[in-house]
Design a protein around this motif. Structure first.
Motif, short mmCIF file in Angstrom:
data_model
loop_
_atom_site.label_atom_id
_atom_site.label_comp_id
_atom_site.label_asym_id
_atom_site.label_seq_id
_atom_site.Cartn_x
_atom_site.Cartn_y
_atom_site.Cartn_z
N LYS A 22 -59.34 -42.29 35.63
CA LYS A 22 -58.00 -41.96 36.15
C LYS A 22 -58.00 -40.60 36.83
O LYS A 22 -58.34 -39.60 36.21
N ALA A 23 -57.63 -40.59 38.08
CA ALA A 23 -57.52 -39.31 38.80
C ALA A 23 -56.28 -38.56 38.31
O ALA A 23 -55.25 -39.17 38.00
N LEU A 24 -56.41 -37.24 38.24
CA LEU A 24 -55.26 -36.42 37.85
C LEU A 24 -54.18 -36.49 38.91
O LEU A 24 -54.47 -36.69 40.10
N LYS A 25 -52.93 -36.29 38.46
CA LYS A 25 -51.81 -36.36 39.40
C LYS A 25 -51.12 -35.02 39.52
O LYS A 25 -50.73 -34.43 38.52
N GLY A 26 -50.97 -34.54 40.76
CA GLY A 26 -50.16 -33.36 41.04
C GLY A 26 -50.92 -32.06 41.04
O GLY A 26 -51.99 -31.94 40.45
N GLY A 27 -50.36 -31.10 41.76
CA GLY A 27 -50.87 -29.73 41.74
C GLY A 27 -52.24 -29.58 42.36
O GLY A 27 -52.72 -30.43 43.11
N ALA A 28 -52.88 -28.45 42.01
CA ALA A 28 -54.16 -28.10 42.63
C ALA A 28 -55.29 -29.05 42.24
O ALA A 28 -56.32 -29.09 42.91
N SER A 29 -55.12 -29.82 41.15
CA SER A 29 -56.18 -30.74 40.72
C SER A 29 -55.82 -32.20 41.04
O SER A 29 -56.45 -33.11 40.51
N ASP A 30 -54.87 -32.39 41.90
CA ASP A 30 -54.47 -33.76 42.26
C ASP A 30 -55.68 -34.54 42.78
O ASP A 30 -56.41 -34.07 43.65
N GLY A 31 -55.90 -35.70 42.22
CA GLY A 31 -57.01 -36.55 42.65
C GLY A 31 -58.32 -36.29 41.93
O GLY A 31 -59.28 -37.04 42.10
#
Lengths: 77, 643
Positions: B587-596
């Motif tokens: 699962k890719a992270l959602k939101g902010g500087a680490s989005d995706g």
């Protein structure tokens, strides 16, 4: 050019205590984050967001109305 | 007394209620130095392989180092170690406070606890004398009450008390060992081990002093620390607590939110350390936080410990139970989308009253929240509304876990066992390594942590190596200190190649040595800490008189890591257990500087190969090899493993 500045932790001690880390600053047009750090006498090893987006590039030019948050860069747990 | 240590190891047999004192020679102390390495010596020597972690065969070691009790910041710490009931692997946890120095003053460097008492007991250790005392009247009492009762019946308010709370008695698998009612050996469930042995507490009082080899050098180091603290990188941590890092972690996208599905939490500012300082730190109402809201450990000038007091509202908090650090504001806050700092402080108070690890407790609760919000758990299962952000249910669940009531009884087993018991695919939501829940620094952002979290012998741990920014964006600031341990090159952001692993391995060895020297990782370390690697060496020299070098300190760290891994190998663990939660890859992270951001399986497996190679371990099994063990003076461990 007017920006809103929020400083956290020990960095906010650059401002008067009653400001609680928050200030409105009038900067010259074209001012960069580097200029802002120099103006505040802050170190370059900090973490900065502009309008709540991470901005590692200190040459970033600021615009009127920007919200700049500056945090100490530390480890910890 | 020799310089720095007493020379006395106290062995306690709870089954037969007898004690003996072992007096190892100087070579033993020079080789293991204390803390975690010394504890591992006794666990490997005295515990049978395959012991039930909650049975009498488990051995619990409480160990100080050759530095504990000297008049210097950052030295009053101790290690608790045993086989973990949470992971089935080695359990290892560090704590500060005044108890560690007091045990040294009472004449012992470590206590090795074996067997189990038939009825609850506590130990009373005073100036070399040891007494078993009945503890049935203390059983079931929260830490503050039990501490007061012990001090009253022994008639000395200066006694330091280490104990388990009701959660340890109830064998909650992430129960903590507490001292001062607010300092925790939190991780890996060692409070449950102590509880399973019917050992309620160890009260200590001593009047001897630690003799140091070079008083002037110790004094100079102490003065240097006090003078440099205000300009140092830890001055913010000392004043605003570790939760001052909340905003920086939010900004770089490393603030684990919604059970590690995002690296940003929109309401982070409500639970930030600066906010805590302004609102609930004791003395905040009249600006006296620096005097009233910051506690300390023995002889430490840093004073980083939070003291929170809340007298109004739904969550009143007693100052004696301290206050939340960053890990706690995260696990009880952003992990479950909770923005109520008072509720978080209340959960922290409950954990300290009942004796539980705030990281595993909060993260186990956030696992349940994700399952609930995904529709896999219902109110019929939980008895509570676990909608993201529900602070009231979080606080209730914390107490239910400690008391093993209702749904709390299932969660008291830890999230991995709870997922297995409940089925329904709930394992998909786990954020565990070896059954222990992840701390609040994200390996998707700081990628060397992916390897350290996966391979660390006692489960994912954020204080076992330096984090990536020190060798990435902050390298210029720290390059002189990093060079002292052989890290000489700035590395690209989010790299995970052999050079990054080299950084992780070398800093891991230093951190490992610090956990054997029982030095605080805010005060000593390889980068941003108050004292650097050279001053760590100076400290050991000044206190012990030994002519140690940084290489010897690094080798101590390596020795301890090999002993931890060897313990796990003896228990049948190997590379198969060095796994990260599947969701970090899927699962890719959602939101902010680490989005995706997500981790890559191939890159991770290659990094593991490199890590084992650089550690001198077998790449296929991930276990220590005989040549490496022999190089470290651990041939006897290789013999145990029948290599």
């Amino acid at each position: 050019m007017v920006i809103t500045l929020k400083l956290y932790s020990t960095l906010r001690e650059k401002l008067p205590p009653e400001a609680r880390g928050q200030a409105t600053l009038d900067l010259h047009d074209g001012a960069t984050l580097d200029d802002l750090l120099a103006h505040l006498d802050l170190p370059k090893r900090v973490v900065i967001s502009v309008n709540d987006e991470h901005e590692p590039d200190l040459t970033r030019r600021l615009n009127s109305g920007d919200l700049v948050r500056i945090f100490s860069a530390v480890g910890g747990g | 007394m020799p310089h720095g240590y007493t020379g006395n190891i106290l062995h306690v047999d709870l089954t037969h209620q007898t004690t003996t004192v072992e007096t190892p020679d100087e070579a033993f102390y020079r080789k293991y130095m204390g803390g975690s390495a010394l504890a591992m010596f006794y666990l490997l020597r005295d515990m049978p392989a395959g012991a039930d972690p909650l049975g009498p065969d488990n051995v619990l070691v409480l160990a100080l180092s050759v530095l504990t009790g000297a008049p210097l910041s950052g030295q009053s710490r101790m290690t608790a170690a045993a086989k973990s009931p949470l992971t089935g692997a080695i359990g290892d946890s560090q704590s500060g406070g005044f108890w560690p120095a007091e045990l040294k003053f009472a004449g012992f460097d470590a206590i090795v606890v074996k067997g189990a008492a038939k009825e609850p007991v506590y130990l009373w250790v005073k100036d070399g004398a040891v007494e078993f005392r009945p503890a049935a009247h203390l059983w079931g009492r929260i830490t503050g009450d039990a501490e007061d009762a012990i001090k009253a019946e022994l008639g000395d308010d200066k006694i330091e008390v280490l104990q388990v709370g009701p959660a340890g008695e109830n064998q909650v698998r992430f129960a903590a060992i507490m001292n001062m009612s607010n300092r925790a050996n939190g991780r890996t469930g060692l409070g449950a081990v102590m509880g399973s042995k019917n050992l309620k507490a160890i009260a200590v009082r001593g009047t001897s002093k630690v003799e140091v080899a070079d008083k002037q050098a110790v004094s100079d180091l102490a003065r240097w620390g006090a003078q440099n603290l205000p300009q140092s990188n830890i001055t913010g941590l000392s004043k605003y607590g570790t939760a001052e890092t909340t905003g920086a972690n939010q900004t770089i996208g490393s603030l684990p939110t919604y059970n590690y599905n995002s690296g940003v939490f929109a309401e982070w500012e409500a639970i930030d350390g600066t906010t805590m300082y302004d609102t609930i730190l004791k003395g905040a109402e009249d600006g006296k936080q620096d005097r009233l809201g910051r506690d300390t450990c023995y002889a430490c000038t840093v004073r980083c410990k939070r003291v929170v007091e809340i007298q109004e509202g739904p969550y009143k908090v007693d100052a004696r139970y301290g206050g939340p650090e960053y890990e706690t504001t995260s696990t009880f806050g952003n992990y479950a989308g909770i923005n109520d700092l008072a509720a978080i402080a209340k959960a922290n108070e409950l954990c300290n009253q009942y004796g539980m690890d705030t990281i595993s407790c909060g993260a186990t609760i956030s696992w349940a929240y994700e399952a609930y919000n995904a529709g896999k758990l219902s109110k019929g299962d939980t008895g509570l509304d676990l909608t993201w952000g529900n602070a009231e249910s979080m606080v209730k669940l914390t107490e239910m876990i400690a008391k093993r009531e209702g749904f709390g009884d299932i969660l008291a087993e830890g999230s991995a066992r709870a997922a297995e018991e409940l089925g329904r695919g709930l394992g998909d939501y786990l954020i565990t390594v070896k059954g222990q829940e992840l701390p609040a620094h994200m390996p998707q952002v700081k990628k060397s942590l992916a390897v350290i979290y996966a391979t660390n012998p006692f489960g994912a741990d954020h204080q076992s190596s330096e984090h990536d920014p020190a060798v990435e964006a902050d390298f210029e600031t720290f390059k002189d200190r990093l060079a002292m341990i052989g890290v000489n090159k700035q590395l690209p952001k989010r790299s995970l190649d052999a050079e990054k692993i080299d950084f992780a391995v070398k800093t891991q060895r230093l951190y490992s040595a610090l956990d054997s020297l029982n030095l605080c990782q805010f005060v000593f370390g390889p980068a941003w800490q108050l004292y650097g690697p050279d001053q760590t060496v100076e400290t050991v020299r000044a206190i012990t008189g030994w002519d140690v070098t940084i290489d010897e300190i690094q080798e101590l760290g390596e020795r301890r890591l090999n002993m931890l891994r060897a313990f796990n190998a003896r228990e049948g663990l190997d590379r198969k257990e060095d796994k990260l939660p599947a969701k970090l890859f899927k699962k890719a992270l959602k939101g902010g500087a680490s989005d995706g951001f997500k981790l890559d399986e191939d890159e991770f497996e290659a990094a593991l190969d490199t890590y084992y190679e650089q550690s001198g371990w077998d790449v296929e099994t991930g276990n220590p090899s005989r040549p490496t063990l022999e190089r470290l003076g651990l041939g006897w461990v290789a013999d145990q493993l029948k290599m």
